[in-house]
Design an enzyme around this catalytic site. Structure first.
Site, PDB file in Angstrom:
ATOM      1  N   CYS A  79      52.440  36.411  51.373  1.00 21.93           N
ATOM      2  CA  CYS A  79      52.518  37.924  51.700  1.00 21.93           C
ATOM      3  C   CYS A  79      51.203  38.386  52.666  1.00 21.93           C
ATOM      4  O   CYS A  79      51.523  38.087  53.906  1.00 21.93           O
ATOM      5  CB  CYS A  79      52.249  38.742  50.291  1.00 21.93           C
ATOM      6  SG  CYS A  79      52.785  40.105  50.466  1.00 21.93           S
ATOM      7  N   HIS A 170      55.309  37.021  46.198  1.00 21.19           N
ATOM      8  CA  HIS A 170      54.161  36.273  45.372  1.00 21.19           C
ATOM      9  C   HIS A 170      54.666  35.332  44.683  1.00 21.19           C
ATOM     10  O   HIS A 170      54.892  35.410  43.423  1.00 21.19           O
ATOM     11  CB  HIS A 170      53.592  37.421  44.672  1.00 21.19           C
ATOM     12  CG  HIS A 170      52.765  38.376  45.365  1.00 21.19           C
ATOM     13  ND1 HIS A 170      51.300  38.177  45.431  1.00 21.19           N
ATOM     14  CD2 HIS A 170      52.911  39.273  46.167  1.00 21.19           C
ATOM     15  CE1 HIS A 170      50.606  38.871  45.967  1.00 21.19           C
ATOM     16  NE2 HIS A 170      51.727  39.741  46.650  1.00 21.19           N
ATOM     17  N   GLU A 172      53.287  33.096  43.024  1.00 20.78           N
ATOM     18  CA  GLU A 172      52.346  32.652  42.117  1.00 20.78           C
ATOM     19  C   GLU A 172      52.306  33.414  40.848  1.00 20.78           C
ATOM     20  O   GLU A 172      51.977  33.297  39.847  1.00 20.78           O
ATOM     21  CB  GLU A 172      50.803  32.618  42.670  1.00 20.78           C
ATOM     22  CG  GLU A 172      50.218  34.125  42.778  1.00 20.78           C
ATOM     23  CD  GLU A 172      50.594  34.920  43.753  1.00 20.78           C
ATOM     24  OE1 GLU A 172      51.765  34.255  44.604  1.00 20.78           O
ATOM     25  OE2 GLU A 172      50.239  35.756  43.990  1.00 20.78           O
TER      26      GLU A 172
HETATM   27  N1  GLN Z   1      50.789  44.979  52.573  1.00 19.81           N
HETATM   28  C1  GLN Z   1      49.742  43.815  52.418  1.00 19.81           C
HETATM   29  C2  GLN Z   1      49.372  43.762  53.870  1.00 19.81           C
HETATM   30  O1  GLN Z   1      49.502  44.263  54.674  1.00 19.81           O
HETATM   31  C3  GLN Z   1      50.317  42.669  51.951  1.00 19.81           C
HETATM   32  C4  GLN Z   1      50.586  42.848  50.454  1.00 19.81           C
HETATM   33  C5  GLN Z   1      50.370  41.693  49.712  1.00 19.81           C
HETATM   34  O2  GLN Z   1      49.811  40.775  49.876  1.00 19.81           O
HETATM   35  N2  GLN Z   1      51.006  41.828  48.460  1.00 19.81           N
HETATM   36  O3  GLN Z   1      48.114  43.150  53.780  1.00 19.81           O
END
Ligand code: GLN
Length: 196
Positions: A79, A170, A172
């Site tokens: 992410c 995610h 985890e």
């Molecule tokens: N939207 C977040 C970003 O741009 C990432 C979201 C996340 O890690 N759950 O950093």
């Protein structure tokens, strides 16, 4: 035993340690640059990429993280961590680590879909994997050396380039550790290669 660090500056790092340990490796929360020397692989967790970058700069992690990747050691960006690995961010001149040849878009699934779950088939890794997306980015374009391992609604959400792995969701947050176990396998292989 394989030692995998989880960058512990911001975001969902404790859950990653649990997933790494469930996959048979030692998980270590990394808060200081010196800890990198002792690791076989590293996970950069989800969270908020601009906040994480601010902390990376504050604690002088940027160049040591780049060197960690350039030595051939595996890095898994999840992410926000995927955004940090990318060589290009849509609509921005900002590049963080720039280690992986992917172009990403932040918050790409739109407001209505801030958070959702989806069943994914991950090439060679798992079928029917329940993935949790939270204000997730996706990958818009990949370079020639990048394998696309999963898509959701035709958007790339998991990719690998040599020792670098990136996912939009995610891994985890559930008890399904198959993707983390895949990363642990990448780290085992690289440890053998780097030792020989
Ligand atoms: N939207 C977040 C970003 O741009 C990432 C979201 C996340 O890690 N759950 O950093």
């Amino acid at each position: 035993m394989i030692k995998i660090g989880v960058l512990g500056l911001q975001g969902a790092f404790r859950e990653h340690v649990r997933s790494v340990e469930a996959s048979g490796a030692k998980g270590i929360i990394v808060k200081r640059v010196e800890q990198l020397d002792d690791l076989d692989g590293l996970i950069i967790p989800g969270g908020e990429s601009t906040t994480m970058r601010r902390l990376i700069d504050k604690y002088d992690f940027l160049e040591p993280l780049r060197q960690f990747g350039k030595q051939g050691k595996p890095i898994f960006g999840t992410c926000a961590g995927m955004i940090l690995l990318a060589s290009e961010i849509a609509g921005s001149d900002n590049v963080h680590l720039g280690l992986m040849d992917i172009k990403v878009e932040r918050n790409a699934f739109g407001r209505q879909r801030e958070s959702f779950e989806a069943d994914l088939d991950m090439k060679g890794i798992a079928e029917g994997y329940n993935a949790v997306f939270i204000r997730a980015p996706y990958i818009l374009e990949v370079g020639a050396g990048v394998d696309v391992l999963a898509t959701y609604n035709d958007k790339i959400v998991l990719a690998q380039q040599g020792q670098f792995l990136a996912c939009a969701f995610h891994p985890e947050l559930t008890d399904d550790h198959r993707l983390t176990a895949h990363f642990v396998g990448m780290v085992e292989n690289s440890k053998k290669t780097l030792a020989s």
